[in-house]
Design a protein around this motif. Structure first.
Motif, short mmCIF file in Angstrom:
data_model
loop_
_atom_site.label_atom_id
_atom_site.label_comp_id
_atom_site.label_asym_id
_atom_site.label_seq_id
_atom_site.Cartn_x
_atom_site.Cartn_y
_atom_site.Cartn_z
N MET A 195 26.38 31.51 30.66
CA MET A 195 27.30 31.72 31.77
C MET A 195 26.54 32.07 33.03
SD MET A 195 30.33 33.83 29.89
CE MET A 195 31.15 34.41 31.35
N PHE A 196 25.59 32.97 32.88
CA PHE A 196 24.84 33.39 34.07
C PHE A 196 24.03 32.24 34.64
CE2 PHE A 196 21.27 35.23 36.34
CZ PHE A 196 21.93 36.13 37.15
N GLY A 223 42.90 30.57 43.38
CA GLY A 223 42.53 31.93 43.75
C GLY A 223 41.84 32.67 42.63
N ALA A 224 41.29 31.95 41.67
CA ALA A 224 40.67 32.61 40.53
C ALA A 224 39.33 33.24 40.94
CB ALA A 224 40.43 31.61 39.41
N THR A 225 39.00 34.35 40.30
CA THR A 225 37.65 34.89 40.45
C THR A 225 36.74 34.08 39.52
OG1 THR A 225 38.00 36.46 38.68
CG2 THR A 225 38.51 37.20 40.90
N LYS A 226 35.45 34.38 39.58
CA LYS A 226 34.52 33.61 38.76
C LYS A 226 34.87 33.71 37.27
CE LYS A 226 30.42 32.13 40.59
NZ LYS A 226 29.27 32.35 41.42
N TRP A 227 35.14 34.92 36.83
CA TRP A 227 35.46 35.12 35.42
C TRP A 227 36.74 34.39 35.06
CZ3 TRP A 227 34.86 35.62 30.62
CH2 TRP A 227 35.80 36.22 29.79
N GLU A 228 37.73 34.43 35.97
CA GLU A 228 38.98 33.72 35.68
C GLU A 228 38.76 32.21 35.66
OE1 GLU A 228 42.01 37.08 37.45
OE2 GLU A 228 41.09 35.59 38.77
#
Lengths: 306, 322
Positions: B99-100, B205-210
């Motif tokens: 992921m990173f 409008g999602a954050t990265k995790w979303e």
């Protein structure tokens, strides 16, 4: 009509919602970063310990002399270094030509059912446990000839190289544009001339990378060597006799209950890791500079281990 | 591209020879695999004849002449337990790393994935050496003793006295060793998710995790599972580091009962006993029998992994050499 009171309420709700989500996002980022650090700690620990403990052991005597009496702390790893170099050379002599030919087969003639079958089995072959390959070489060569030999070890390691070389050759041949081949056909060249003179030389750097990665991989293999070259404390005395190799020597030394053996083990480890890291980092640096896109590069990543 | 050349290849006899030579190299691969399976079966035949199915289910292991009994169950179980534990530790870590790296800017992701790859380049025997002389002390004092003191009386997993050469420490080393495989393949799979999917999530409008939750994980699920299974395949076959750290019990005591107890895996018992085994007795056939079980398990795992990963990677076939 929204009153200013309502608007303030909405703003607050929005803030709560977003700040909560942003917090979760931050936490995940932290966890992910922790994962990265958790993987890097062992890597650096291994490198630091190997160099810290191993470098003091490196003397001219240690690098060139055969091992002394067990536990005496005398002697060195000369035969092991020699054996590793010989065995790498021998298995490359067997494995590389066959691997390149298989790669040519897969890329130039492999566009049919049989080719897909070979490709599939080649990929599965790449993941065979190396100790099973060692058993196979033992049954095929050691049992047949009746003694442990360099041949058996080189054969086992060539089988580990073969699928890696075949697959990387195929990938780099596929990256050579079709127009190169068409140009050759237009000149009326025979296909083998086109393949060897035009396609292979255009794919040279990719293939070299694959071969070197395979060499780095086999130079650290231990398990198949246990049952094929066995280990010895003598210098080279013919391809028909047992031989020592660095990984084998490290294993044997690590099992001995003496501090001097432990020091020698670290010393042998530093030699082995310098060989392997030099190949790996060299190849990656060379390739990263040569080919910025580097799809080979990412492919290689999955193909190596140990 | 090949068909164009194939049509022409009949013109020259030299090309015919060339084609035959190339095909022969392809056949060589199949031949070697076939020979390997055949040889392992035929050489281990005496043990199947002697023990039958109880070779797989039995737990006694005695190579003394006249009292020969061979049962491989503890080692099969030991392999599954260590590989399973390694997966439990290694897979979440690897997915995190993937992921990173898949999201990091270029100047970070390149060097970082190269550094993680170096973990794969370190030979197994050096992992073993480091494990014996460095990792073991740290792990024993900082993890095993505290766990034993905290849970030793209540949780059976932690009940026996820690020693450092046991199933737990072998599994942790194994987990470190499979991280580069799983993280490299998962990273490729995450990158292969179509950009539009990710953008759609960001647009909502999602954050990265979303974004990961909405667009990457559902799309890449099969591939990620395949990557994990690929790691399992490697964990199952891994030999030297495990042999050096697992403590090498034999017979019924090698049954994995607690985490802090010496065990044995299929590959480690072969590495430990192969040279001493006499070809005349049943000892060698028994070890070869374990070898063929190991091979079949590894082939099964890898075929499944291949199917899953290649289904996901159809778009970029060949890029991932998994």
């Amino acid at each position: 009509m929204t009153t200013s009171q309502k608007r303030a309420e909405y703003r607050m709700l929005f803030k709560q919602n977003v700040s909560g989500r942003l917090l979760v996002d931050k936490i995940v980022l932290g966890v992910v970063l922790a994962c990265v650090i958790a993987a890097l700690v062992p890597l650096f620990s291994i490198l630091i310990e190997v160099f810290r403990n191993g470098l003091p052991a490196l003397t001219a005597e240690f690098l060139t002399q055969p091992p002394g009496a067990v536990g005496s702390g005398e002697g060195g790893i000369g035969p092991a270094i020699q054996g590793t170099l010989i065995i790498i050379g021998m298995s490359s002599l067997i494995g590389v030509p066959i691997g390149i030919m298989s790669g040519i087969f897969l890329s130039e003639f492999g566009n049919n059912r049989f080719g897909r079958m070979v490709r599939f089995f080649n990929d599965v072959f790449m993941e065979f446990p190396s100790i099973v390959i060692g058993i196979f070489a033992f049954l095929l060569i050691v049992l047949l000839l009746g003694h442990f030999s360099l041949w058996a070890g080189a054969f086992a390691l060539s089988l580990i190289m073969l699928p890696i070389v075949a697959r990387t050759t195929e990938e780099s041949l596929k990256m050579v544009p079709l127009t190169y081949r068409e140009a050759g056909l237009a000149l009326g060249l025979k296909q083998w001339v086109i393949t060897f003179r035009i396609v292979l030389s255009a794919a040279k750097s990719g293939m070299l990378t694959g071969i070197l990665i395979a060499v780095a991989r086999i130079s650290g293999e231990t398990a198949p060597l246990i049952m094929t070259v066995l280990g010895s404390s003598q210098f080279f005395s013919g391809v028909d006799s047992p031989m020592d190799a660095l990984p084998l020597r490290i294993w044997r030394l690590s099992l001995l209950p003496y501090d001097s053996a432990r020091e020698q083990g670290w010393g042998a480890a530093v030699v082995l890791i310098i060989i392997i890291m030099a190949i790996n980092i060299g190849v990656r640096y060379y390739f990263a500079r040569k080919n910025k896109k580097g799809s080979m590069f990412s492919m290689m990543r999955a193909g190596i281990r140990k | 591209m090949a068909s164009l050349l194939q049509a022409k290849s009949r013109r020259f006899p030299a090309d015919k020879i060339f084609k035959i030579a190339a095909t022969a190299a392809g056949v060589y691969i199949l031949l070697i695999i076939g020979l390997m399976v055949f040889h392992l079966f035929s050489e281990s035949y005496p043990i199947w004849e002697e023990e039958g199915l109880s070779f797989v289910t039995g737990s006694e292991w005695n190579a003394v002449e006249g009292r020969e009994v061979f049962g491989a169950a503890p080692y099969i179980l030991g392999t599954l337990v260590t590989a399973g534990l390694a997966m439990a530790i290694g897979v979440p870590l690897s997915i995190g790393i993937a992921m990173f790296i898949s999201q990091a800017p270029k100047y970070l992701s390149g060097p970082l994935s190269m550094v993680v790859d170096l973990l794969a380049a370190i030979p197994s025997v050096i992992y073993g050496l480091w494990g014996l002389f460095v990792f073991r002390d740290i792990f024993l004092n900082w993890i095993e003793y505290p766990l034993h003191e905290a849970f030793g009386d209540s949780v059976w997993l932690f009940s026996s006295a820690p020693f450092g050469l046991d199933i737990f420490s072998a599994s942790v080393i194994l987990a470190i060793m499979i991280i580069p495989t799983i993280s490299a393949v998962s990273r490729e799979i995450m990158i292969a998710v179509p950009q539009m999917q990710k953008e759609a999530a960001y647009m909502l409008g999602a954050t990265k995790w979303e974004m990961f939750k909405l667009s990457i994980f559902p799309y890449a699920k099969t591939g990620l599972i395949g990557a994990a299974i690929l790691g399992l395949g490697r964990a199952v076959g891994e030999t030297m580091a495990v042999t050096m750290l697992i403590g090498n019990a034999t017979g019924p005591s090698a049954f994995p009962q607690t985490l802090f107890q010496p065990g044995q895996t299929m590959s480690s018992i072969i590495a430990n006993e192969f040279i001493e085994a006499s070809p005349a007795s049943l000892h060698l056939p028994a070890l070869i029998g374990i070898g063929i079980i190991l091979l079949l398990v590894a082939i099964g795992i890898n075929v499944v992994a291949h199917v899953l990963v290649s289904r996901m990677m159809k778009v970029k076939e060949g890029v991932i050499n998994a």
